[in-house]
Structures are given as structure tokens and as C-alpha cells.
Design an enzyme around this catalytic site. Structure first.
Site, short mmCIF file in Angstrom:
data_model
loop_
_atom_site.label_atom_id
_atom_site.label_comp_id
_atom_site.label_asym_id
_atom_site.label_seq_id
_atom_site.Cartn_x
_atom_site.Cartn_y
_atom_site.Cartn_z
N ARG A 411 27.76 48.22 37.94
CA ARG A 411 27.97 48.10 39.39
C ARG A 411 26.65 48.36 40.11
O ARG A 411 26.26 49.52 40.29
CB ARG A 411 29.01 49.12 39.85
CG ARG A 411 30.43 48.86 39.38
CD ARG A 411 31.38 49.90 39.97
NE ARG A 411 32.76 49.48 39.92
CZ ARG A 411 33.64 49.88 38.99
NH1 ARG A 411 33.29 50.71 38.04
NH2 ARG A 411 34.89 49.46 39.05
N GLU A 545 39.05 38.15 40.74
CA GLU A 545 39.55 39.27 41.55
C GLU A 545 40.43 38.79 42.70
O GLU A 545 41.05 39.60 43.38
CB GLU A 545 38.39 40.04 42.18
CG GLU A 545 37.40 40.59 41.22
CD GLU A 545 36.39 41.50 41.91
OE1 GLU A 545 36.57 42.71 41.86
OE2 GLU A 545 35.41 40.97 42.49
N ASN A 568 41.34 45.81 39.59
CA ASN A 568 41.48 46.73 40.73
C ASN A 568 41.67 45.92 42.02
O ASN A 568 42.56 46.18 42.82
CB ASN A 568 40.23 47.62 40.88
CG ASN A 568 39.87 48.31 39.59
OD1 ASN A 568 40.69 48.41 38.69
ND2 ASN A 568 38.63 48.78 39.47
N ASP A 569 40.81 44.93 42.19
CA ASP A 569 40.96 44.08 43.38
C ASP A 569 42.05 43.05 43.19
O ASP A 569 42.82 42.80 44.12
CB ASP A 569 39.62 43.39 43.70
CG ASP A 569 38.73 44.30 44.53
OD1 ASP A 569 39.24 44.93 45.47
OD2 ASP A 569 37.52 44.39 44.23
C1 PEP Z 1 37.77 45.44 40.09
O1 PEP Z 1 37.99 45.06 41.24
O2 PEP Z 1 38.64 45.49 39.19
C2 PEP Z 1 36.42 45.87 39.70
C3 PEP Z 1 36.11 46.15 38.45
O3 PEP Z 1 35.51 45.99 40.70
P1 PEP Z 1 35.43 47.23 41.70
O4 PEP Z 1 36.43 48.26 41.25
O5 PEP Z 1 34.03 47.68 41.65
O6 PEP Z 1 35.82 46.60 43.00
MG MG Z 2 36.36 44.55 42.54
#
Ligand code: PEP
Ligand code: MG
Length: 659
Positions: A411, A545, A568-569
Site C-alpha cells: 500500500r 474492488e 474490503n472495498d
Molecule cells: C481492499 O479494498 O480489499 C484492499 C485490499 O484495499 P484497501 O483495504 O487498502 O482499500
Molecule cells: Mg481497497
């Protein structure tokens, strides 16, 4: 010369922005003050500035007097209006930051039984259990002499004080330059060195010596006044700065007295270090691998000692106050860094309970180590990569020790957030190259800048948005700011010669975003060629995402070399449930059939196009979902280093059973 403005620095002049502002002010000869309401303080003292408590959107004025007053006012006003302006990269980027929520341990949930009943209770500052011999570190308190100086002693005493500051700074510089101090600890020590030379402490001490007080007493009096001022602000971060002030004052006094605190080199293996207070640099230089725990009278969860303990996985209970004295003559202590409990000379039953719990945790950890070098393989021979999600180079060692098969998500935004300004191309290139070199046998996937939404950075003006998660973030922002994006792409092209580097784009919702990025990559490569700068190539991938990326996966797969699913997104967008909003947390679950269907659809598109697909969202480490991901055809799972060995174990059992 005086001008006022509204402060646009995110979160105000706190911590790192305060350090940057002061550094900028110190570049001018003029006397410069910052005025808020009735109060005016020197803009060259970060201590005074932090005590002024300037918040975002406050109205302040900058007042300067001297040869370069106009330039000083212009530059400082520009900084306050846009913290990007007039600031060069330099030393001292290391002012302490408030510990993040996630980093600070929470008290154990009531359902979790405490490891011990009774005993002392302090601040739970770093999780883990410790049971070991007490190593009591109680250097003598320095008492003020309160000697009254004669008029002709005042000048030499002031000189002695100034010399002591210089000597202390030299000592801290030497300790910063020494090997063996971890990068994150080095930042903390550098921040303390800044306090040692701060005008606030210096001016107040010199005034006290002018009033006839000896230097040691003057330092004690002025530092305790400033520490009280910090404590009055009633903020955990500021309370931690009060402790920094007192610990620096002690070091100045020791220097004045020609003494030194005992070093911590002789700590026996597994010992619990007990102290009234520990200088952060003393702890940073201590044999941390040998420490079984830390217990302190001073300190809170955001103190430097807590941050160091957490970084090194050492259980810590701090802020015991006077009660810590009860441990001075103790033989043994048992501590629970999750609940903040400390048991002095534990009885047999408590020892047994601790030994059992520590033993179980150690055995589990040890048993998992057997999986460090395991390479999970499907029956057809395809390897499932178990890679690490990282945010900084400091985490590389933990990932290597865990047996990470490369990096599935680096990241890069943390690099930008940490510096409060845009990191230079050289600095980025060196960071990405070091990362690639750290995993010579595996791919290292660097994600291009993903800011906006929940991750704004100071230094880039973000518009007020009704729905920031649906707004100007990730690849959208980067394509609108080629001045920022191209610096990163050039750095990545340069780093590509050093290893197996791959690059992926966040928040993609349209193939055009990939095509426009390719054009920029082409431009960067051409520029580097003309400039004669060594550079390579990298496979380009996208994160899946957004629902648009899922539905458009077939078209995207034609354009890129790999997919990585950001659950996550993806979960928040598929479920229309904000990932930060606890009221909809029940919907925010990657295991929901709708999210799993989206993952499956993206996987089918990748397989049909013959490109690789992996996952770097939190769900990649969920043991309940891993079998399904493998079945769908994912060949890479990337996660926090702490989860790698357990995932390798699960995968090898799963794949062996299927073979
Ligand atoms: C996600 O969205 O799953 C991801 C890995 O990115 P971040 O959590 O940094 O938004
Ligand atoms: Mg993300």
C-alpha cells in the site's frame, strides 16, 4: 509584517505538521510568531506551537519582524493554506504520531477471561502475556538543588546549560547513527532530539537561570511547567508529549551532572523490565529480543515506550503510577498486556495459569513455523502463493520470517501519509527497489496511490464530497493528477530493474482507466530513456474492488496481466454498506453470497482470459472462505504476515486431502 489566514492543515498543527511548520519557520532569520486569539508564540518552537493547539479551520495570524519578514510570512501562510507549499523533504520527518486505533490494544472483551485476577492494574499498552524475573530499573531521581547563583555565576551557568544541550544532541545523534536500531525506533529517538533543542524548554530554562537558579534546578522547573501545560490539554497524545519532555529533561540534567543512566544490556532472558520511566532511546537500544515484558509507572498507550513495545511484540503494562514501586523488590512478575494486569510474585495457581497460556500460545506459534517454507500446490502442480500485505519497508522482516511468498499488496499511500508531502521520485524508486530486492524469488505487487475515501493525505487538496467512497479516489484521482502519478510510475519503472516487480491499479471501474495509465507509463518510459536513466518494465494488473470491475471483468482481462480482488472495498460496494459504519457491519461481510458470487464472476473472467487472479482483501485469510477461493481458481492469497503460516497449513492440508 502580519497576515492572517484560515488553517487548512488536516487535523491542525499537531505532531508532524507542527514539526514541518517549525522547520520552515527556522529557515528565516526574522523573529516569527503565530497568533491565535489572544496568544502569540514563537513559530520556531514545536513545543509552544503544539501547546497553542491550532486546529484545522482556526483563524491565525503570522507576525514577523526582521530582514526576511515578508518571505517568512508568505511561506508560512502558504504552508497553512496548503501544507504542500514551500516544503522540501528533509530530516526530522519523524515527529511522533498518535498511535492508530488498530495499533492500540483494546481492553479484553468481557467474554474473554482475564489471565489473572487481582494484582495491579495499569494501561494495557501492548498485548501478550509475560512471566519472568523482574529486572528493576530505578535510576535515582534527580532532585533540584535550588541553589541561588551570584550575579557573576549566571553567565557561565547559562553557557554550561547550552553546552549540555549540544552534548546531549551529539549523544542522540550517535545513537541514531548506530547500527541495530530499527527504523521505526530511530524516528522516535529523532523526535526526542528535536524536543531537546526546542526553544520553549531552552528559553524557559535560561530565564530561570537568569533569575538565579542553578541549571539542573532550572531544567527540572521549566520542563515540569511545560509538561503540566501538555497535560492540561487533556489529550492522550499530548500527555505522551509531557512524558517526552520529562524524560528529555532528565537526560539534560544527567549531562549537566556528568552522569549516565545504567544501560539495559544485562537484562536476563525473558525478564520483565520494571521502571518508573524508561527513556525511549534507552529502550530502543536495549536487547529487545530478550525482553519478556515491560512495566512502567509512567506512560500511556500512545507513549513512545508503548509504540516500541508494540512494534517488537513485547507485552507492556504502563501508567501504574506510584504502584510500580511495589515491584522494586519483587522477584518475579506476571503481566497481561491485553487487560493491563500485573501480578507481583505470583502464587502457584497464577503461575500455572500463565505458564499454560504462554505455553499454548508458544506451542501454536512454534508448530506453525513448520509451515514457513511450505509451498502449497494443487494436484495439477499449480502453486498457490501465500503473500504478504505490507505498508512499509519496516514490515519486510516480519513477512520474510513468516515465509511470505512475495508481496501481494504494497500500500504505497502510507509512504505518502507518513511524510505529509509528496515523496520524491528517488525516494519512491529506492523504496520499491528495496522491496523487490527483499523477495528475489517471488513477485512483489506494488499498488499505485490509493488515496481519497477513508484515506486522504495532506498535501493534496481533496474537494468536500457528499460520498467520498464514491468520489475522487484511487486511480480516478491519479489520472487527474499526472504530476503526482507520473512521479510514481517513473519510480516504479526505475525499480523494475531490481526484481520481480508488478504494479496494480486501485478502484478501477472502466477499461479506459487502464488504457490511460498505459499511455502515461509509455510517456514515463520514453522520458527515462531520453534522460538515460536505467529502467525496466512491469506487468500491469488491476484490483477488482468495484461492481463495475466485476461486471466488466472480461473486458478488463483483455487489458491486464492479473487481477487482485480487494474484498474490503468490493464488499462495501456490492452490499452498499460503508466499511467504516458499525451500524451496517452485519451487511459488510465478504462471506455474503452476493460478494462470493462477485468473486466467482471475476475469477471466471480471469480463467477464461488466461490471466492470474489473486486476492489481497482481508477475506484472503479467512479459513472459512479459503477452500471456496481455491475452488474458484485463485492462485494467490495475500494477507498480514501474522496469518501466513496458518494459511499455509490450511492450504497444504486442504490440497493434500484433494490430491
Ligand atoms: C481492499 O479494498 O480489499 C484492499 C485490499 O484495499 P484497501 O483495504 O487498502 O482499500
Ligand atoms: Mg481497497
Amino acid at each position: 509584517m502580519e497576515r492572517s489566514t484560515i488553517v487548512r492543515v488536516q487535523d491542525g498543527l499537531h505532531a508532524r505538521p507542527a514539526t514541518r511548520f517549525v522547520r520552515l519557520a527556522k529557515g528565516f532569520e526574522s523573529d516569527v510568531e503565530i497568533v491565535k486569539g489572544e496568544k502569540a508564540v514563537s513559530a520556531k518552537s514545536s513545543v509552544k506551537l503544539m501547546l497553542l493547539g491550532v486546529k484545522e479551520n482556526d483563524e491565525v495570524s503570522i507576525r514577523a519582524n526582521g530582514a526576511d519578514a515578508i518571505e517568512a510570512v508568505d511561506a508560512l501562510i502558504a504552508y497553512l493554506e496548503n501544507p504542500m507549499s514551500g516544503v522540501e523533504e528533509g530530516v526530522g520527518e519523524s515527529a511522533p504520531q498518535p498511535a492508530t486505533e488498530a495499533a492500540v490494544p483494546k481492553a479484553a472483551a468481557p467474554a474473554e477471561p482475564a489471565a489473572v485476577d487481582g494484582g495491579l492494574h495499569g494501561v494495557a499498552a501492548s498485548v501478550g502475556l509475560g512471566l519472568g524475573p523482574v529486572f528493576a530499573h530505578f535510576p535515582q531521581q534527580i532532585e533540584p538543588h535550588n541553589k541561588t547563583l551570584s550575579a557573576d555565576e549566571i553567565g557561565p551557568e547559562k553557557k554550561r546549560f547550552e553546552e549540555a544541550i549540544v552534548r546531549l544532541q551529539e549523544k542522540l545523534d550517535r545513537s541514531l547513527a548506530s547500527d541495530g536500531m530499527q527504523e521505526s525506533d530511530r524516528g522516535i529517538v529523532a523526535a526526542l532530539r528535536d524536543i531537546a533543542s526546542d526553544d520553549a524548554l531552552r528559553d524557559e530554562t535560561l530565564a530561570a537561570i537568569d533569575g538565579g537558579l542553578d541549571a539542573v534546578s532550572a531544567v527540572i522547573a521549566s520542563s515540569s511547567n511545560l509538561a503540566d501545560d501538555f497535560r492540561k490539554l487533556d489529550d492522550a497524545y499530548m500527555a505522551a508529549r509531557a512524558e517526552d519532555m520529562e524524560s528529555i529533561a532528565r537526560q539534560i540534567c544527567l549531562t549537566l551532572l556528568g552522569q549516565e543512566d545504567a544501560r539495559l544490556d544485562d537484562i536476563p532472558d525473558g525478564a520483565i523490565l520494571v521502571a518508573e520511566d524508561i527513556g525511549a532511546w534507552d529502550l530502543a537500544r536495549a536487547p529487545l529480543k530478550r525482553l519478556g515484558g515491560v512495566v512502567c509507572g509512567h506512560g500511556g498507550a500512545t507513549s513512545h515506550v508503548a509504540i516500541i513495545a508494540r512494534t517488537h511484540g513485547i507485552p507492556a503494562v504502563l501508567g501504574l503510577g506510584e504502584a510500580v514501586n511495589a515491584l522494586r523488590d519483587a522477584r518475579e512478575a506476571a503481566i497481561d498486556g491485553q487487560t493491563g494486569q500485573v501480578v507481583i510474585d505470583p502464587d502457584e495457581a497464577t503461575r500455572a495459569r500463565f505458564e499454560e497460556m504462554i505455553g499454548a500460545a508458544t506451542r501454536e506459534k512454534e508448530a506453525l513455523k513448520a509451515y514457513k517454507d511450505v509451498v502449497p500446490r494443487r494436484a495439477d502442480g499449480t502453486v498457490i502463493q501465500v503473500a504478504a500485505n505490507l505498508g512499509s519497508l519496516e514490515e519486510v522482516e516480519a513477512a520474510q520470517e513468516a515465509g511470505a511468498m512475495g508481496v501481494g499488496l504494497f500500500r504505497t499511500e502510507l509512504l505518502f501519509m507518513r511524510h505529509m508531502h509528496l515523496p520524491s521520485e528517488d525516494m519512491q524508486a529506492e523504496t520499491y527497489a528495496e522491496l523487490a530486492r527483499a523477495f528475489p524469488d517471488h513477485p512483489v505487487i506494488v499498488r499505485t496511490l490509493d488515496i481519497g475515501g477513508d484515506k486522504p493525505i495532506s498535501g493534496v487538496e481533496f474537494p468536500e464530497e457528499e460520498n467520498p467512497f464514491l468520489g475522487w479516489r484511487g486511480i480516478r484521482m491519479c489520472l487527474d493528477r499526472p504530476d503526482i502519478f507520473k512521479v510514481q510510475l517513473r519510480a516504479l519503472l526505475r525499480a523494475a530493474v531490481h526484481g520481480n516487480l508488478r504494479v496494480m491499479l486501485p478502484m478501477v471501474s472502466d477499461v479506459e482507466e487502464v488504457r490511460r495509465t498505459r499511455v502515461l507509463i509509455g510517456e514515463c518510459a520514453a522520458e527515462l530513456k531520453v534522460e538515460g536513466v536505467a529502467h525496466g518494465e512491469f506487468p500491469l494488473g488491476v484490483m477488482i474492488e468495484t461492481p463495475a470491475a466485476v461486471f466488466g471483468a472480461a473486458a478488463l482481462a483483455e487489458e491486464v496481466a492479473f487481477f487482485s480482488i480487494g474484498t474490503n472495498d468490493l464488499t462495501q460496494y456490492v452490499m452498499a454498506a460503508d466499511r467504516l459504519n458499525p451500524s451496517v457491519a452485519n451487511l459488510n461481510d465478504a462471506a455474503h453470497p452476493a460478494v462470493m458470487a462477485a468473486v466467482g464472476q471475476a475469477a471466471n473472467a480471469a480463467l477464461a482470459a488466461g490471466i492470474e487472479i489473486g486476492m489481497c482483501g482481508e477475506a484472503a485469510a479467512r479459513s472459512d472462505l479459503i477452500p471456496e477461493f481455491v475452488r474458484m481458481g485463485l492462485t494467490e492469497l495475500s494477507m498480514s504476515p501474522a496469518a501466513i503460516q496458518a494459511t499455509k497449513k490450511q492450504l497444504s492440508e486442504l490440497l493434500d486431502a484433494a490430491a
